[in-house]
Write an enzyme that holds these catalytic residues in place. Structure first.
Site: not given
Ligand code: HEM
Ligand code: CA
Ligand code: CA
Length: 325
Positions: A169, A221, A38, A42, A229, A48, A70
């Site tokens: 996710h 998930d 993540r 970000h 997966d 970039g 963040n």
């Molecule tokens: C498509 C638009 C996306 C939205 C709206 C979004 C939104 C979010 C939100 C709201 C969370 C939870 C944050 C929290 O509760 O503190 C999250 C977690 C996460 N996001 Fe996304 N996300 C997006 C795309 C992505 C992308 C492109 C990636 C990586 C390639 C990604 C990887 C992750 C991961 C792995 C987590 C869990 C992080 C953790 O457990 O520390 N997300 N995302």
């Molecule tokens: Ca940057």
């Molecule tokens: Ca999984």
């Protein structure tokens, strides 16, 4: 412009060094891989893939860590520092923090069951952060599929990239405050989001009671929370996506995203191939290369900040003083 062999002479083992630290960290924190990928996302969406997200407040730098997407949310900065220390021990002054994020993302995926790929390297680190850019460019889970698609398009990523990368996710956690709007009074209807499976709804309502703190955690998930997966896509097909932005990929009728979700759900190999390619695409967003930017020695600060002590003459006091800058 980036390439897979950038450090072949200057730091041939960099991938293994990064991978080892990520592997060690996963043993005490099964979530850390999710947190690390993540950070790369970000980073890349704001000015970039230039390590801008890693800079702390200081001088003229307003940290991206304090931007809404963040703050009290991104994590893993300590592990990035550990990776950097380990890399510096073998190859001092050579590997950028931006490349460390890209390598850590790949390790995080491949060590948790996902695909591996050749990470393209050669990014350099920014001298600035862009807090307001972080507030505007990173997608929010509330803003709707059309806006999120536009934010991906703004950095050169298409609908397939959006669906594939959302598959990240498949692991990690989200705080109640990022989805509680779906659980009780969705869009002012007085009812939960109709695209939420009813028993999943009950589970989530127990984790996130009305007027709760908002910081409790749910697995992104529900089936395999720490494994990379394609279950994320199967979940969407059964109305078990956690974030509104997740479920909309499948539940927006007529959207091009629906058939992509279906294909990734039925074919994990296709998901893995597309995910790896989309990670490369995301990693190519506006890198600093050549002699632009720098190789930071400490990922949290620009070189020369707070590191040097100089002697200078204080006119008002008529003596030499020591100053740091
Ligand atoms: C498509 C638009 C996306 C939205 C709206 C979004 C939104 C979010 C939100 C709201 C969370 C939870 C944050 C929290 O509760 O503190 C999250 C977690 C996460 N996001 Fe996304 N996300 C997006 C795309 C992505 C992308 C492109 C990636 C990586 C390639 C990604 C990887 C992750 C991961 C792995 C987590 C869990 C992080 C953790 O457990 O520390 N997300 N995302
Ligand atoms: Ca940057
Ligand atoms: Ca999984």
């Amino acid at each position: 412009q980036l390439n897979a062999t950038f450090y072949a002479n200057s730091c041939p083992n960099v991938s293994a060094i990064v991978r080892n630290v990520v592997q060690q960290s996963l043993q005490s924190d099964s979530r850390i891989g999710a947190s690390l990928i993540r950070l790369h996302f970000h980073d890349c969406f704001v000015n970039g893939c230039d390590g801008s997200i890693l800079l702390d407040n200081s001088g003229s730098i307003q940290s991206e860590k304090d931007a809404a997407p963040n703050t009290n949310s991104t994590r893993g900065f300590d592990v990035v520092d550990n990776i950097k220390t380990s890399v510096e021990n073998s190859c001092p002054g050579v590997v950028s923090c931006a490349d460390i994020l890209a390598l850590a993302a790949e390790s995080s995926v491949s060590l948790t069951g996902g695909p591996s790929w050749n990470v393209l390297l050669g990014r350099r680190d920014s001298l600035i952060a862009n807090q307001s850019g972080a507030n505007t460019s990173i997608p929010s889970p509330f803003e709707g599929l059309a806006n999120i698609t536009a934010k991906f398009s703004a950095v050169g990523l298409n609908t397939t990239d959006l669906v594939a990368l959302s598959g990240a996710h498949t692991f990690g956690r989200a705080q109640c405050r990022t989805f509680v709007n779906r659980l009780f009074n969705f869009s002012g209807t007085g009812s939960p989001d109709p695209t939420l499976n009813s028993s999943y709804l009950t589970t989530l309502q127990q984790i996130c009671p009305q007027n709760g703190s908002g910081t409790a955690l749910a697995n992104l998930d529900l089936t395999t929370p720490d494994t990379f997966d394609n279950n994320y896509f199967t979940n969407l097909q059964s109305n078990q996506g956690l974030l509104q932005s997740d479920q909309e990929l499948f539940s927006t009728s007529g959207s091009a995203t629906v058939s992509i979700v279906n294909s990734f759900s039925s074919n994990q190999t296709a998901f893995f191939q597309n995910f790896a390619q989309s990670m490369i695409n995301m990693g190519n967003i506006s890198p600093l290369t050549g002699s632009i930017g720098e190789i930071r020695l400490d990922c949290k600060k620009v070189n020369g900040q707070g590191l040097e002590i100089i002697s200078m003459y204080d006119l008002s006091r008529n003596k030499n003083i020591l100053a740091s800058y």
